[in-house]
Motif scaffolding. Structure first.
Motif, PDB file in Angstrom:
ATOM      1  N   UNK A 149       0.737  -1.254   0.034  1.00 25.57           N
ATOM      2  CA  UNK A 149       0.038  -0.104   0.046  1.00 25.57           C
ATOM      3  C   UNK A 149       0.741   1.194   0.182  1.00 25.57           C
ATOM      4  N   UNK A 150       0.107   2.499   0.118  1.00 25.54           N
ATOM      5  CA  UNK A 150       0.886   3.724  -0.062  1.00 25.54           C
ATOM      6  C   UNK A 150       1.284   4.447   1.420  1.00 25.54           C
ATOM      7  N   UNK A 259       5.852   3.414  -1.452  1.00 24.69           N
ATOM      8  CA  UNK A 259       5.030   2.044  -1.651  1.00 24.69           C
ATOM      9  C   UNK A 259       5.625   1.032  -0.470  1.00 24.69           C
ATOM     10  N   UNK A 260       4.839   0.459   0.582  1.00 20.99           N
ATOM     11  CA  UNK A 260       5.320  -0.240   1.532  1.00 20.99           C
ATOM     12  C   UNK A 260       4.814  -1.604   1.595  1.00 20.99           C
ATOM     13  N   UNK A 261       5.553  -2.537   1.974  1.00 19.77           N
ATOM     14  CA  UNK A 261       5.160  -4.131   1.974  1.00 19.77           C
ATOM     15  C   UNK A 261       5.064  -4.168   3.625  1.00 19.77           C
ATOM     16  N   UNK A 262       3.829  -4.558   3.966  1.00 22.05           N
ATOM     17  CA  UNK A 262       3.466  -5.163   5.456  1.00 22.05           C
ATOM     18  C   UNK A 262       3.222  -6.468   5.454  1.00 22.05           C
ATOM     19  N   UNK A 263       3.858  -7.301   6.379  1.00 18.25           N
ATOM     20  CA  UNK A 263       4.060  -8.579   6.368  1.00 18.25           C
ATOM     21  C   UNK A 263       3.755  -9.202   7.927  1.00 18.25           C
ATOM     22  N   UNK A 264       3.287 -10.146   8.115  1.00 15.07           N
ATOM     23  CA  UNK A 264       3.188 -10.663   9.521  1.00 15.07           C
ATOM     24  C   UNK A 264       4.175 -11.724   9.696  1.00 15.07           C
ATOM     25  N   UNK A 265       5.097 -11.820  10.983  1.00 13.82           N
ATOM     26  CA  UNK A 265       5.962 -13.006  10.930  1.00 13.82           C
ATOM     27  C   UNK A 265       4.884 -14.110  11.299  1.00 13.82           C
TER      28      UNK A 265
END
Length: 287
Positions: A149-150, A259-265
């Motif tokens: 997302x932004x 633009x970023x990537x968010x991810x759960x461990x």
């Protein structure tokens, strides 16, 4: 007596990642190593096989004819290796639920999915495309394993993939007279980038009026192509044939967006897939 030509699994995996991602740098990111180490592994593999597998230039990596022939065998070898590690039974399919902002999901999406599938053919990818605000909210509610997302949207804080330039796009036939309000196509409120574009026009003292309100970037592109209005879009998602009219119409510059990537461990396998996702997205977007 000739030495047996035994292939190293890690080296074969490095080759497959370079082939799929088109980049030594991106393969190194996935494997948590250096570009120099990847290059050394590939040289050793080529020496062991007696063939050049890759053509390298400063900006491009491509497979040679021998590399094209070796790639399916490399995939089969890695698949057999994984089956052996899992007790001769295929591992249960893993699933990745991914949200992507429609301001970000460009024509590279099929290539991105193909690269994820090449890395893990058993992976089930569930993709949800929506506004950045909605993608971030769904991620925050635990509905998504990862989200792209932004950064400017609420709580969108993660690994920066790249900085995306935004421009004002219109059909080549679109007419604009400075004494008249600019016809604007935008997403429905609330939309963070809609607010940024409107604020930029207001700060520049340029009158505008809504000519089209879309439920997604695809609808905005249709309005632009139809010559209805001007829209603020990332160049990657602008419709074919649309032109940047910012300078010609004297419109304000739009700030580039992270633009970023968010991810759960999670499980090791999930973390590896997310690494491939990040590298593939940068590679597909030409970053």
């Amino acid at each position: 007596m000739d030495q047996p030509r035994i292939l190293d699994i890690d080296t074969v995996q490095a080759f497959m990642l370079v082939a799929d991602l088109g980049s030594f740098t991106r393969a190194a990111e996935v494997l948590d190593t250096s570009q120099a180490t990847i290059s050394l592994k590939l040289k050793r593999l080529e020496t062991r096989l007696g063939h050049r597998l890759l053509e390298r230039t400063p900006r491009h990596v491509s497979l040679t004819a021998q590399g094209e022939r070796f790639l399916p065998a490399a995939r089969n070898l890695l698949d057999a290796h994984e089956r052996a590690l899992s007790g001769l039974q295929p591992a249960p399919p893993s699933r990745l639920t991914l949200g992507i902002s429609d301001h970000v999901a460009g024509p590279e999406l099929p290539l991105l999915l193909a690269r994820l599938n090449a890395y893990d053919p058993s992976l089930v990818v569930e993709v949800r495309i929506a506004s950045s605000r909605e993608v971030v909210a769904r991620y925050g509610h635990g509905e998504l394993d990862a989200a792209i997302a932004r950064r400017g949207d609420d709580n969108a804080d993660g690994e920066i993939l790249f900085r995306e330039p935004f421009r004002w796009f219109a059909s080549p036939s679109f007419q604009y007279r400075p004494e008249e309000p600019l016809k604007l196509a935008a997403l429905a409120a609330p939309c963070g980038f809609r607010a940024l574009a409107i604020d930029a026009l207001d700060e520049a003292g340029l009158p505008w009026r809504e000519a089209f309100v879309g439920g997604g970037v695809l609808a905005l592109g249709a309005a632009v192509s139809a010559g209805l209005a001007v829209a603020a879009l990332a160049q990657r998602v602008a419709p074919a044939g649309a032109v940047d009219v910012g300078e010609r119409f004297g419109l304000p510059l739009l700030a580039p967006q992270d633009i970023v990537l968010m991810a759960r461990p999670g499980r090791r396998e999930a973390r590896e897939v997310v690494k491939v996702l990040a590298a593939a997205f940068r590679s597909a977007a030409g970053r």
